[in-house]
Design a protein around this motif. Structure first.
Motif, PDB file in Angstrom:
ATOM      1  N   PRO A 158       0.835  -1.206   0.000  1.00 42.72           N
ATOM      2  CA  PRO A 158       0.000   0.000   0.000  1.00 42.72           C
ATOM      3  C   PRO A 158       0.868   1.254   0.000  1.00 42.72           C
ATOM      4  O   PRO A 158       1.980   1.266   0.547  1.00 42.72           O
ATOM      5  CB  PRO A 158      -0.796  -0.131   1.292  1.00 42.72           C
ATOM      6  CG  PRO A 158      -0.825  -1.598   1.578  1.00 42.72           C
ATOM      7  CD  PRO A 158       0.506  -2.117   1.107  1.00 42.72           C
ATOM      8  N   ALA A 159       0.365   2.316  -0.615  1.00 42.29           N
ATOM      9  CA  ALA A 159       1.144   3.547  -0.740  1.00 42.29           C
ATOM     10  C   ALA A 159       1.597   4.072   0.611  1.00 42.29           C
ATOM     11  O   ALA A 159       2.716   4.579   0.759  1.00 42.29           O
ATOM     12  CB  ALA A 159       0.316   4.599  -1.475  1.00 42.29           C
ATOM     13  N   GLU A 160       0.733   3.962   1.608  1.00 45.07           N
ATOM     14  CA  GLU A 160       1.097   4.449   2.935  1.00 45.07           C
ATOM     15  C   GLU A 160       2.334   3.719   3.472  1.00 45.07           C
ATOM     16  O   GLU A 160       3.183   4.322   4.136  1.00 45.07           O
ATOM     17  CB  GLU A 160      -0.082   4.286   3.903  1.00 45.07           C
ATOM     18  CG  GLU A 160      -1.274   5.203   3.609  1.00 45.07           C
ATOM     19  CD  GLU A 160      -2.219   4.641   2.553  1.00 45.07           C
ATOM     20  OE1 GLU A 160      -3.272   5.242   2.328  1.00 45.07           O
ATOM     21  OE2 GLU A 160      -1.890   3.586   1.928  1.00 45.07           O
ATOM     22  N   LYS A 161       2.423   2.433   3.162  1.00 47.30           N
ATOM     23  CA  LYS A 161       3.589   1.662   3.587  1.00 47.30           C
ATOM     24  C   LYS A 161       4.811   2.028   2.761  1.00 47.30           C
ATOM     25  O   LYS A 161       5.930   2.154   3.291  1.00 47.30           O
ATOM     26  CB  LYS A 161       3.289   0.163   3.461  1.00 47.30           C
ATOM     27  CG  LYS A 161       4.405  -0.743   3.975  1.00 47.30           C
ATOM     28  CD  LYS A 161       4.593  -0.595   5.476  1.00 47.30           C
ATOM     29  CE  LYS A 161       5.625  -1.580   5.999  1.00 47.30           C
ATOM     30  NZ  LYS A 161       5.904  -1.383   7.446  1.00 47.30           N
ATOM     31  N   LEU A 162       4.618   2.195   1.451  1.00 47.88           N
ATOM     32  CA  LEU A 162       5.726   2.560   0.574  1.00 47.88           C
ATOM     33  C   LEU A 162       6.352   3.892   0.977  1.00 47.88           C
ATOM     34  O   LEU A 162       7.539   4.126   0.744  1.00 47.88           O
ATOM     35  CB  LEU A 162       5.243   2.648  -0.874  1.00 47.88           C
ATOM     36  CG  LEU A 162       4.770   1.353  -1.530  1.00 47.88           C
ATOM     37  CD1 LEU A 162       4.193   1.643  -2.908  1.00 47.88           C
ATOM     38  CD2 LEU A 162       5.914   0.348  -1.634  1.00 47.88           C
ATOM     39  N   LEU A 163       5.544   4.766   1.581  1.00 52.34           N
ATOM     40  CA  LEU A 163       6.012   6.097   1.966  1.00 52.34           C
ATOM     41  C   LEU A 163       6.459   6.185   3.421  1.00 52.34           C
ATOM     42  O   LEU A 163       6.884   7.239   3.879  1.00 52.34           O
ATOM     43  CB  LEU A 163       4.899   7.127   1.715  1.00 52.34           C
ATOM     44  CG  LEU A 163       4.572   7.394   0.242  1.00 52.34           C
ATOM     45  CD1 LEU A 163       3.227   8.105   0.113  1.00 52.34           C
ATOM     46  CD2 LEU A 163       5.682   8.203  -0.425  1.00 52.34           C
ATOM     47  N   SER A 164       6.391   5.068   4.143  1.00 53.25           N
ATOM     48  CA  SER A 164       6.744   5.095   5.557  1.00 53.25           C
ATOM     49  C   SER A 164       8.258   5.113   5.746  1.00 53.25           C
ATOM     50  O   SER A 164       9.020   4.603   4.919  1.00 53.25           O
ATOM     51  CB  SER A 164       6.149   3.896   6.291  1.00 53.25           C
ATOM     52  OG  SER A 164       6.731   2.687   5.824  1.00 53.25           O
ATOM     53  N   ALA A 165       8.698   5.692   6.851  1.00 52.49           N
ATOM     54  CA  ALA A 165      10.132   5.859   7.113  1.00 52.49           C
ATOM     55  C   ALA A 165      10.837   4.540   7.376  1.00 52.49           C
ATOM     56  O   ALA A 165      12.055   4.440   7.180  1.00 52.49           O
ATOM     57  CB  ALA A 165      10.332   6.798   8.298  1.00 52.49           C
ATOM     58  N   ASP A 166      10.099   3.512   7.805  1.00 51.35           N
ATOM     59  CA  ASP A 166      10.744   2.245   8.152  1.00 51.35           C
ATOM     60  C   ASP A 166      10.566   1.169   7.082  1.00 51.35           C
ATOM     61  O   ASP A 166      10.946   0.021   7.292  1.00 51.35           O
ATOM     62  CB  ASP A 166      10.202   1.730   9.487  1.00 51.35           C
ATOM     63  CG  ASP A 166       8.701   1.446   9.445  1.00 51.35           C
ATOM     64  OD1 ASP A 166       8.035   1.841   8.452  1.00 51.35           O
ATOM     65  OD2 ASP A 166       8.192   0.839  10.406  1.00 51.35           O
ATOM     66  N   PHE A 167      10.006   1.533   5.921  1.00 52.52           N
ATOM     67  CA  PHE A 167       9.770   0.529   4.890  1.00 52.52           C
ATOM     68  C   PHE A 167      11.091  -0.047   4.394  1.00 52.52           C
ATOM     69  O   PHE A 167      12.053   0.686   4.128  1.00 52.52           O
ATOM     70  CB  PHE A 167       8.984   1.117   3.729  1.00 52.52           C
ATOM     71  CG  PHE A 167       8.556   0.100   2.714  1.00 52.52           C
ATOM     72  CD1 PHE A 167       7.706  -0.926   3.075  1.00 52.52           C
ATOM     73  CD2 PHE A 167       9.010   0.155   1.420  1.00 52.52           C
ATOM     74  CE1 PHE A 167       7.311  -1.883   2.156  1.00 52.52           C
ATOM     75  CE2 PHE A 167       8.624  -0.791   0.483  1.00 52.52           C
ATOM     76  CZ  PHE A 167       7.771  -1.816   0.855  1.00 52.52           C
ATOM     77  N   GLU A 168      11.139  -1.373   4.262  1.00 50.40           N
ATOM     78  CA  GLU A 168      12.351  -2.069   3.825  1.00 50.40           C
ATOM     79  C   GLU A 168      13.549  -1.700   4.693  1.00 50.40           C
ATOM     80  O   GLU A 168      14.664  -1.490   4.202  1.00 50.40           O
ATOM     81  CB  GLU A 168      12.649  -1.771   2.354  1.00 50.40           C
ATOM     82  CG  GLU A 168      11.620  -2.310   1.388  1.00 50.40           C
ATOM     83  CD  GLU A 168      11.635  -3.830   1.294  1.00 50.40           C
ATOM     84  OE1 GLU A 168      12.652  -4.375   0.846  1.00 50.40           O
ATOM     85  OE2 GLU A 168      10.628  -4.463   1.677  1.00 50.40           O
ATOM     86  N   GLY A 169      13.311  -1.587   5.988  1.00 50.62           N
ATOM     87  CA  GLY A 169      14.390  -1.265   6.909  1.00 50.62           C
ATOM     88  C   GLY A 169      14.901   0.154   6.794  1.00 50.62           C
ATOM     89  O   GLY A 169      15.977   0.477   7.302  1.00 50.62           O
ATOM     90  N   GLY A 170      14.138   1.008   6.131  1.00 53.19           N
ATOM     91  CA  GLY A 170      14.532   2.405   5.982  1.00 53.19           C
ATOM     92  C   GLY A 170      15.381   2.678   4.756  1.00 53.19           C
ATOM     93  O   GLY A 170      15.629   3.838   4.414  1.00 53.19           O
ATOM     94  N   ALA A 171      15.827   1.629   4.062  1.00 53.53           N
ATOM     95  CA  ALA A 171      16.701   1.829   2.899  1.00 53.53           C
ATOM     96  C   ALA A 171      15.987   2.543   1.771  1.00 53.53           C
ATOM     97  O   ALA A 171      16.540   3.432   1.129  1.00 53.53           O
ATOM     98  CB  ALA A 171      17.233   0.477   2.414  1.00 53.53           C
TER      99      ALA A 171
END
Length: 298
Positions: A158-171
């Motif tokens: 979801p876009a909200e997850k894609l835009l989160s600071a911690d997505f994919e460990g922050g990378a």
């Protein structure tokens, strides 16, 4: 509506600039539907015209909605014009390293809080909208976002997850957001654009270049025109010394800003109204025709 020069055809050339106009110092051209033929090639005539313009001392800028990684279509035709404005003004990119080795010179990112606000507003205003996030490192999209692009998204969420600071460990979050893309499966392209600008136009710059209902959403005040203006200011080039070409709504600000501008014969009706002149279609080498007329007038 602006006063247009004559529409050209395959047998007539574009009207050259008036003798009193400043000599062009920079050519700014869109790619898809403008410089490129429909098969995504650059014709020999266009290659020759671009080279002749630069030999005459006129700088060439590619100004496109494409991300930098899609610029291989012109990588063989750079000559001196190695700088491109990509992502509708979100980035200035040096293409001289070749495909995959481009260098970001300037980044005008879409702030993540603004992107999240746009997602929330458009979900409410146009239910069924799906999103993709274009970052400097690639495209990431929602599960329902259609395969409209030349490459596959690196991450799906979801876009909200894609835009989160911690997505994919922050990378992923370390990569600036260049633009947000919004797709609607049922609305017409112009209707979706009008709706989105009404609902979220105060949060970001919203435009489109696709024949489908796909919107391109950039940071506030970011457009092809505003980034081109910054590049020209660095070079001491005034708007009156710029000739611009385009065919879709994402070109309109640039065409209005430039001293001389040409809508392609295949352009969107709104673009025809924004330009100072009209040239032949992209498949008829409309850009090359104007460049040839400019050089002949010199």
């Amino acid at each position: 509506m602006r006063d247009h020069g004559p529409v050209t055809s395959s047998t007539s050339g574009p009207r050259p600039p008036a003798p009193t106009a400043p000599a062009p110092r920079l050519i700014a051209t869109d790619l898809d539907g403008t410089l490129l033929h429909d098969d995504k090639t650059v014709s020999p005539r266009t290659v020759a015209a671009l080279a002749a313009a630069e030999e005459a001392g006129i700088e060439v800028f590619f100004v496109t909605g494409r991300p930098a990684r899609w610029m291989d279509v012109v990588s063989d035709h750079l000559h001196g014009h190695g700088l491109a404005i990509c992502g509708n003004g979100a980035a200035v990119v040096d293409l001289h390293g070749g495909p995959g080795n481009h260098r970001f010179v300037t980044i005008r990112e879409l702030a993540v809080p603004d992107a999240l606000d746009v997602v929330q507003v458009l979900r409410a205003a146009a239910p069924g909208t799906s999103f993709a996030v274009e970052r400097t490192g690639g495209l990431h999209h929602e599960p329902t976002y259609p395969p409209l692009h030349l490459d596959q998204g690196e991450c799906v969420a979801p876009a909200e997850k894609l835009l989160s600071a911690d997505f994919e460990g922050g990378a992923v979050a370390e990569q600036p957001v260049l633009k947000l893309l919004a797709y609607h499966p049922e609305l017409g392209p112009d209707a979706f654009l009008a709706l989105a600008r009404t609902a979220a136009g105060d949060l970001a710059s919203i435009t489109r270049s696709s024949p489908s209902a796909l919107l391109e959403i950039s940071g506030r005040a970011v457009s092809k025109a505003s980034t081109l203006a910054l590049c020209c200011a660095e070079r001491g080039i005034s708007p009156a010394e710029v000739v611009a070409f385009g065919d879709m709504p994402n070109d309109m600000e640039m065409l209005t800003w430039a001293g001389a501008s040409y809508a392609m014969g295949n352009a969107h009706p709104d673009v025809l109204a924004a330009a100072t002149g009209v040239t032949a279609s992209n498949n008829e080498d409309g850009v090359a025709r104007v460049i040839e007329s400019i050089l002949a007038a010199r």
